[in-house]
Design a protein around this motif. Structure first.
Motif, mmCIF file in Angstrom:
data_model
loop_
_atom_site.group_PDB
_atom_site.id
_atom_site.type_symbol
_atom_site.label_atom_id
_atom_site.label_comp_id
_atom_site.label_asym_id
_atom_site.label_seq_id
_atom_site.Cartn_x
_atom_site.Cartn_y
_atom_site.Cartn_z
ATOM 1 N N UNK A 277 0.830 -1.209 0.000
ATOM 2 C CA UNK A 277 0.000 0.000 0.000
ATOM 3 C C UNK A 277 0.859 1.252 0.000
ATOM 4 N N UNK A 278 0.370 2.295 -0.648
ATOM 5 C CA UNK A 278 1.016 3.608 -0.591
ATOM 6 C C UNK A 278 -0.095 4.635 -0.395
ATOM 7 N N UNK A 279 0.118 5.578 0.501
ATOM 8 C CA UNK A 279 -0.909 6.542 0.839
ATOM 9 C C UNK A 279 -0.474 7.953 0.461
ATOM 10 N N UNK A 280 -1.408 8.878 0.564
ATOM 11 C CA UNK A 280 -1.094 10.289 0.363
ATOM 12 C C UNK A 280 -0.031 10.743 1.353
ATOM 13 N N UNK A 281 -0.021 10.133 2.540
ATOM 14 C CA UNK A 281 0.993 10.487 3.542
ATOM 15 C C UNK A 281 2.393 10.119 3.046
ATOM 16 N N UNK A 282 2.555 8.912 2.478
ATOM 17 C CA UNK A 282 3.845 8.504 1.917
ATOM 18 C C UNK A 282 4.346 9.549 0.916
ATOM 19 N N UNK A 283 3.471 9.911 0.004
ATOM 20 C CA UNK A 283 3.864 10.796 -1.093
ATOM 21 C C UNK A 283 4.164 12.215 -0.606
ATOM 22 N N UNK A 284 3.364 12.697 0.331
ATOM 23 C CA UNK A 284 3.550 14.067 0.818
ATOM 24 C C UNK A 284 4.837 14.200 1.629
ATOM 25 N N UNK A 285 5.075 13.250 2.532
ATOM 26 C CA UNK A 285 6.274 13.316 3.375
ATOM 27 C C UNK A 285 7.526 13.092 2.528
ATOM 28 N N UNK A 286 7.445 12.217 1.543
ATOM 29 C CA UNK A 286 8.570 12.003 0.638
ATOM 30 C C UNK A 286 8.950 13.308 -0.070
ATOM 31 N N UNK A 287 7.965 13.983 -0.621
ATOM 32 C CA UNK A 287 8.235 15.242 -1.342
ATOM 33 C C UNK A 287 8.785 16.299 -0.389
ATOM 34 N N UNK A 288 8.211 16.387 0.807
ATOM 35 C CA UNK A 288 8.690 17.373 1.783
ATOM 36 C C UNK A 288 10.156 17.128 2.140
ATOM 37 N N UNK A 289 10.526 15.885 2.436
ATOM 38 C CA UNK A 289 11.900 15.576 2.827
ATOM 39 C C UNK A 289 12.873 15.862 1.688
ATOM 40 N N UNK A 290 12.526 15.419 0.477
ATOM 41 C CA UNK A 290 13.427 15.652 -0.662
ATOM 42 C C UNK A 290 13.646 17.133 -0.903
ATOM 43 N N UNK A 291 12.578 17.890 -0.933
ATOM 44 C CA UNK A 291 12.706 19.316 -1.243
ATOM 45 C C UNK A 291 13.435 20.060 -0.126
ATOM 46 N N UNK A 292 13.164 19.694 1.130
ATOM 47 C CA UNK A 292 13.825 20.360 2.248
ATOM 48 C C UNK A 292 15.321 20.049 2.257
ATOM 49 N N UNK B 278 17.185 19.064 -0.326
ATOM 50 C CA UNK B 278 17.872 19.565 -1.521
ATOM 51 C C UNK B 278 18.224 21.047 -1.427
ATOM 52 N N UNK B 279 17.574 21.773 -0.527
ATOM 53 C CA UNK B 279 17.942 23.178 -0.321
ATOM 54 C C UNK B 279 19.336 23.291 0.313
ATOM 55 N N UNK B 280 19.737 22.246 1.038
ATOM 56 C CA UNK B 280 21.042 22.242 1.717
ATOM 57 C C UNK B 280 22.039 21.295 1.056
ATOM 58 N N UNK B 281 21.520 20.254 0.405
ATOM 59 C CA UNK B 281 22.369 19.198 -0.148
ATOM 60 C C UNK B 281 21.974 18.988 -1.617
ATOM 61 N N UNK B 282 22.595 19.733 -2.514
ATOM 62 C CA UNK B 282 22.162 19.733 -3.919
ATOM 63 C C UNK B 282 22.345 18.373 -4.590
#
Length: 286
Positions: A44-59, A61-65
């Motif tokens: 299973x994959x939920x909206x929570x999986x997708x939202x937290x994944x995007x948040x972590x990656x984007x946050x 990448x601001x420090x670690x290109x």
């Protein structure tokens, strides 16, 4: 390890990002049945999986290109060659999705930084406990709340009580039960996320976790963060043959059986597990 990367500073940057992700995931958890659930290759994959994944990656990448840091996450992974960057962030935004959906509270966020196929920094956030477990290679494992931090050390099993074994609710089976029956009297403890299982052993609430893989196998994002958390707490997180898992390879799956426990128990159990699987024609030697 490259001296150019200050791991203490890296963890200090990661820490507030993880606390934000933890709070976001807790909010999703309280929505319960309102979550959209999709099937992703049988899991299973939920909206929570997708939202937290995007948040972590984007946050991050601001420090670690992305030019210097690869990003290998459960939600964005596509099969192919290992990531070429010197360091790779390996992320599971929601480990223990079944437990998340079943409201057991035993779900976690895994974040590991891998260099030369081994984790050098790791964090496991347990939202329902409001705790983050952190580790840096060579610097120990810590249990962090918002107000305090304490170092963890894995303790050997108490010979006066049954061996406490953390078990998956969704991936147990007859073969594992048959092996556990060879260990004598044990206490089975149902537990969700791999991060929660490892944390339970590190802080003395359990003694052992065994994974026989079977038809499926854990992937890099399941293991990389718990691996370093366990190792830096003085524990053993190895395949049954004693080898350490390696990450960011062409194959993200880990097929050999896995043993997680105190080192005093690890070698003996690993040998016993390999013998058991060979006798039962369940071990391929991979």
């Amino acid at each position: 390890m490259s001296p150019a990367l200050d791991l203490e500073k890296t963890l200090a940057t990661l820490r507030p990002i993880l606390w934000q992700a933890l709070e976001q995931l807790r909010q999703f958890y309280r929505q319960g049945q309102e979550l959209t659930v999709q099937d992703k290759g049988g899991d299973p994959v939920t909206l929570a999986d997708q939202t937290i994944d995007a948040f972590l990656r984007h946050a991050l990448q601001r420090h670690f290109p992305a030019s210097q840091f690869g990003y290998l996450t459960e939600e964005t992974y596509t099969p192919g060659q290992p990531l070429p960057q010197p360091y790779q962030w390996i992320i599971d935004p929601l480990d223990g999705t079944y437990d998340f959906l079943q409201q057991t509270g035993e779900y976690a966020i895994h974040v590991a930084l891998v260099h030369e196929h081994r984790p050098c920094l790791a964090a496991v956030a347990w939202p329902e406990q409001e705790v983050i477990y952190t580790a840096i290679a060579g610097a120990g494992t810590y249990r962090e709340t918002r107000w305090a931090s304490r170092q963890l050390r894995v303790q050997p099993p108490n010979e006066g009580r049954p061996l406490r074994v953390v078990m998956s609710r969704s991936h147990s089976g007859e073969r594992l039960q048959a092996f556990l029956s060879t260990l004598g009297g044990i206490q089975q403890i149902p537990m969700g996320s791999m991060g929660c299982k490892t944390a339970s052993i590190c802080q003395g609430d359990a003694d052992l976790y065994v994974n026989l893989t079977g038809r499926s196998a854990p992937k890099d994002w399941d293991l990389a963060a718990p691996d370093l958390i366990m190792q830096e707490a003085g524990g053993a997180f190895t395949y049954a043959n004693g080898e350490l898992p390696r990450y960011n390879r062409a194959d993200v799956q880990h097929w050999p059986p896995l043993v997680v426990c105190h080192p005093a128990l690890s070698r003996r159990l690993g040998d016993r597990l390999q013998a058991f699987l060979e006798e039962n024609q369940g071990y391929s030697g991979q």
